[in-house]
Design an enzyme around this catalytic site. Structure first.
Site, PDB file in Angstrom:
ATOM      1  N   ARG A  19       0.785  -1.274  -0.071  1.00 17.77           N
ATOM      2  CA  ARG A  19       0.035   0.001   0.026  1.00 17.77           C
ATOM      3  C   ARG A  19       0.900   1.181  -0.057  1.00 17.77           C
ATOM      4  O   ARG A  19       2.012   1.151   0.246  1.00 17.77           O
ATOM      5  CB  ARG A  19      -0.863  -0.060   1.263  1.00 17.77           C
ATOM      6  CG  ARG A  19      -0.318   0.082   2.576  1.00 17.77           C
ATOM      7  CD  ARG A  19      -0.110   1.386   3.355  1.00 17.77           C
ATOM      8  NE  ARG A  19       0.768   1.426   4.322  1.00 17.77           N
ATOM      9  CZ  ARG A  19       2.223   1.601   4.344  1.00 17.77           C
ATOM     10  NH1 ARG A  19       2.547   1.960   3.108  1.00 17.77           N
ATOM     11  NH2 ARG A  19       2.760   1.348   5.452  1.00 17.77           N
ATOM     12  N   GLU A  25      -0.027   9.542   8.825  1.00 13.96           N
ATOM     13  CA  GLU A  25       1.046   8.917   9.258  1.00 13.96           C
ATOM     14  C   GLU A  25       1.241   8.555  10.757  1.00 13.96           C
ATOM     15  O   GLU A  25       1.131   9.805  11.367  1.00 13.96           O
ATOM     16  CB  GLU A  25       2.429   9.612   8.559  1.00 13.96           C
ATOM     17  CG  GLU A  25       3.370   8.565   8.047  1.00 13.96           C
ATOM     18  CD  GLU A  25       2.664   7.518   6.936  1.00 13.96           C
ATOM     19  OE1 GLU A  25       2.137   6.599   7.158  1.00 13.96           O
ATOM     20  OE2 GLU A  25       2.466   8.163   5.647  1.00 13.96           O
ATOM     21  N   HIS A  26       1.308   7.510  11.195  1.00 12.03           N
ATOM     22  CA  HIS A  26       1.701   7.391  12.641  1.00 12.03           C
ATOM     23  C   HIS A  26       0.463   7.740  13.492  1.00 12.03           C
ATOM     24  O   HIS A  26       0.995   8.285  14.757  1.00 12.03           O
ATOM     25  CB  HIS A  26       3.071   8.245  12.953  1.00 12.03           C
ATOM     26  CG  HIS A  26       4.366   7.159  12.509  1.00 12.03           C
ATOM     27  ND1 HIS A  26       4.901   6.075  13.097  1.00 12.03           N
ATOM     28  CD2 HIS A  26       5.158   7.538  11.519  1.00 12.03           C
ATOM     29  CE1 HIS A  26       6.092   5.834  12.506  1.00 12.03           C
ATOM     30  NE2 HIS A  26       6.176   6.921  11.467  1.00 12.03           N
ATOM     31  N   ASP A  28      -2.142   5.375  13.146  1.00 12.84           N
ATOM     32  CA  ASP A  28      -3.333   4.368  13.339  1.00 12.84           C
ATOM     33  C   ASP A  28      -3.380   3.789  14.671  1.00 12.84           C
ATOM     34  O   ASP A  28      -4.219   3.354  15.359  1.00 12.84           O
ATOM     35  CB  ASP A  28      -3.142   3.551  12.186  1.00 12.84           C
ATOM     36  CG  ASP A  28      -1.979   2.939  11.970  1.00 12.84           C
ATOM     37  OD1 ASP A  28      -0.703   3.351  12.570  1.00 12.84           O
ATOM     38  OD2 ASP A  28      -1.495   1.878  11.272  1.00 12.84           O
ATOM     39  N   SER A 121       5.022  -1.492   2.604  1.00  5.80           N
ATOM     40  CA  SER A 121       4.391  -2.476   3.363  1.00  5.80           C
ATOM     41  C   SER A 121       4.442  -3.864   2.614  1.00  5.80           C
ATOM     42  O   SER A 121       3.471  -4.837   2.766  1.00  5.80           O
ATOM     43  CB  SER A 121       2.780  -2.374   3.445  1.00  5.80           C
ATOM     44  OG  SER A 121       2.316  -2.376   4.681  1.00  5.80           O
ATOM     45  N   SER A 122       5.854  -4.312   2.227  1.00  8.53           N
ATOM     46  CA  SER A 122       5.937  -5.667   1.889  1.00  8.53           C
ATOM     47  C   SER A 122       5.760  -6.630   3.061  1.00  8.53           C
ATOM     48  O   SER A 122       5.166  -7.613   2.620  1.00  8.53           O
ATOM     49  CB  SER A 122       7.389  -5.652   1.289  1.00  8.53           C
ATOM     50  OG  SER A 122       8.403  -5.315   2.375  1.00  8.53           O
ATOM     51  N   ASP A 166      -1.810  -1.201   7.467  1.00 10.66           N
ATOM     52  CA  ASP A 166      -1.318  -1.864   6.468  1.00 10.66           C
ATOM     53  C   ASP A 166      -2.358  -3.089   6.212  1.00 10.66           C
ATOM     54  O   ASP A 166      -2.398  -3.627   4.766  1.00 10.66           O
ATOM     55  CB  ASP A 166       0.167  -2.181   6.711  1.00 10.66           C
ATOM     56  CG  ASP A 166       0.935  -1.088   7.084  1.00 10.66           C
ATOM     57  OD1 ASP A 166       0.419  -0.192   6.883  1.00 10.66           O
ATOM     58  OD2 ASP A 166       1.992  -1.203   7.555  1.00 10.66           O
ATOM     59  N   ASN A 209      13.861  -0.853   7.996  1.00  8.20           N
ATOM     60  CA  ASN A 209      13.015  -2.284   8.300  1.00  8.20           C
ATOM     61  C   ASN A 209      12.618  -1.628   9.787  1.00  8.20           C
ATOM     62  O   ASN A 209      13.480  -1.763  10.630  1.00  8.20           O
ATOM     63  CB  ASN A 209      13.993  -3.235   8.404  1.00  8.20           C
ATOM     64  CG  ASN A 209      13.367  -4.561   8.775  1.00  8.20           C
ATOM     65  OD1 ASN A 209      12.204  -4.461   9.509  1.00  8.20           O
ATOM     66  ND2 ASN A 209      13.573  -5.620   8.174  1.00  8.20           N
ATOM     67  N   LYS A 210      11.563  -1.451   9.842  1.00  3.05           N
ATOM     68  CA  LYS A 210      10.881  -1.015  11.318  1.00  3.05           C
ATOM     69  C   LYS A 210      11.116  -2.003  12.268  1.00  3.05           C
ATOM     70  O   LYS A 210      11.068  -1.740  13.421  1.00  3.05           O
ATOM     71  CB  LYS A 210       9.646  -0.491  11.229  1.00  3.05           C
ATOM     72  CG  LYS A 210       8.472  -1.317  10.886  1.00  3.05           C
ATOM     73  CD  LYS A 210       7.205  -0.806  10.774  1.00  3.05           C
ATOM     74  CE  LYS A 210       6.088  -1.634  10.520  1.00  3.05           C
ATOM     75  NZ  LYS A 210       5.966  -2.488   9.484  1.00  3.05           N
TER      76      LYS A 210
END
Ligand code: GLA
EC number: 2.7.1.157
Length: 434
Positions: A19, A25-26, A28, A121-122, A166, A209-210
């Site tokens: 998506r 942003e930040h 949700d 959002s992979s 996501d 990478n979060k």
């Protein structure tokens, strides 16, 4: 490839899209609505259920090694975000939802074209795809909303405290429309994007990478602490409060009023853990073990004022964005662009989730014709999304390519997907043989 890996042919296929978040942003995980759309890029898994209780995973990309485990003893290692762990999150989420300990095994080949660690959002697409694979193998049914909720929860097995954006858009997306995603209860409403302008995604080529760092969880915890301090300040029962939205709902005031309350209740100087404890009347031990996540227990400072200001103002921008899309005034594209620019500034200055490359990229995008440009996804790297008038698209792409990508020091592994126009794509699907 499936045949050469497993010596058989797949019985069905599942796809789940990545998506792009247009705005919101930040917020949700603070309980506020967001406005994403699915992209065309997706995860695709070819599946063959097997009688043994073994789960065998392979990937078409040789960077991701094969993996195999017993399907009734799923271990997810939080210390390393290895690719197969995202599959296991979706698998385990469904297994636990139905209370099953004896799952049949399966052979799966995973293929994907969402650039990893790029804010598209992979990882959630893989979790959602695996969840839907598992549900299909079991022959069970769940609504898309239930699937999204299960997958949002189960992705936390990897250690990140993400919200549900996501996974929700991966399941609830529909071709041709962006969605306003609301939480508690989860629902998705169509948002008609303006004709005459296109959304363009550009990858800064800085990988983030979060799950590999604590940046993301620190922000979630700062918002949690801000919510508790605000609640206490206004005399609410703060103990159970976790999200900034709960404070607003309990007080029954507007987002603008929440911004004023934040000004009164919190100070811009960072809070030490000791000060947070003093404000709440708790011990350091209680803060660490009962409020903070495992990877944020030693954080030395918390910027509560800045994070709360970002969240309440960003939540208001999402609602304004939706309203402008509905009312479609003559200057729609310009107004939406302004909101996107404000969102980026707030992410950069108040939420501190941008990076120099993202800031440079949004500047370049604006210079070459974008009405608005902002980072998308978690940030600290990854992609920007820009709103570009359709008649400027060709020159915009050429100029941004020249200005940002034709520099030798960029890591252009995913060059093909680095800069592209995108339209709202459809959600997750199962393809069964006729
Ligand atoms: C990640 C999380 C989402 C959301 C965004 C930031 O993608 O998974 O839940 O918090 O970051 O908006």
């Amino acid at each position: 490839m499936f045949n050469s890996k497993f010596g058989s042919i797949p019985k069905f296929y599942v796809r789940a899209p990545g998506r792009v978040n247009i705005i919101g942003e930040h917020i949700d995980y603070c309980g506020y609505s967001v406005l994403p759309m699915a992209v065309e890029q997706d995860m695709l898994i070819a599946v063959e259920p097997v009688k043994t209780q073994t789960l065998q995973l392979a990937n078409t990309n040789p960077l991701y090694p094969d993996f195999s485990t017993s399907s009734n003893n799923i271990q997810i290692d939080k210390t390393k975000p290895l690719w197969h762990n995202y599959f296991l999150c979706g698998f385990k989420g469904i297994q636990e939802h139905f209370g099953l300990s004896n799952l049949t095994g399966m052979n799966c080949l995973v293929d994907g074209n969402i650039p990893p660690s790029s804010g598209l959002s992979s990882s959630s697409a893989l979790v959602c795809c695996a969840g839907l694979v598992t549900l299909t193998v079991l022959g069970m049914n769940l609504s898309k909303v239930e699937l999204a909720e299960i997958c949002a929860k189960s992705e936390r097995y990897i250690g990140t405290e993400g919200g549900g954006m996501d996974q929700s858009i991966s399941f609830l997306a529909e071709e041709g429309t962006a969605k306003l995603i609301e939480f508690s209860p989860l629902r998705a409403t169509d948002v008609k994007l303006p004709s005459g302008a296109v959304f363009v995604i550009a990858n800064s080529c800085v990988e983030m990478n979060k799950a590999a760092t604590s940046h993301f969880n620190i922000r979630v915890m700062e918002c949690r602490l801000a919510a508790k301090l605000l609640a206490k300040y206004r005399g609410l029962q703060w103990g159970k409060v976790l999200r900034l939205e709960e404070v607003q709902t309990k007080l029954g005031v507007s987002l603008e009023e929440m911004l004023w309350i934040t000004e009164d209740a919190l100070h811009p100087e960072p809070y030490s853990p000791e000060e947070v404890c003093r404000c709440l009347g708790i011990s350091l031990q209680e803060l660490r073990t009962q409020i903070l996540s495992p990877n944020t227990q030693d954080v030395p400072i918390f910027k509560l004022y800045q994070r709360a200001k970002h969240v309440y103002s960003e939540a208001a921008r999402v609602l304004q964005f939706k309203k402008i899309c509905e009312e479609a005034p003559d200057d729609t594209v310009q107004l939406l662009g302004e909101l996107m620019n404000q969102s980026h500034a707030s992410c950069r200055d108040m939420y501190e989730c941008s990076c120099p490359e993202l800031d440079q990229l949004v500047d370049i995008c604006r210079k070459f014709g974008a009405e608005g440009s902002r980072l998308t996804g978690a940030g600290w790297g990854g992609c920007t999304v820009s709103l570009v008038p359709a008649d400027k698209l060709t020159s915009f792409l050429a100029n941004v390519h020249q200005a940002y990508y034709q520099r030798s020091d960029r890591n252009l592994t995913f060059e093909k997907q680095s800069l592209f126009a995108t339209k709202p794509g459809g959600g997750a699907l199962v393809f069964l043989e006729a």
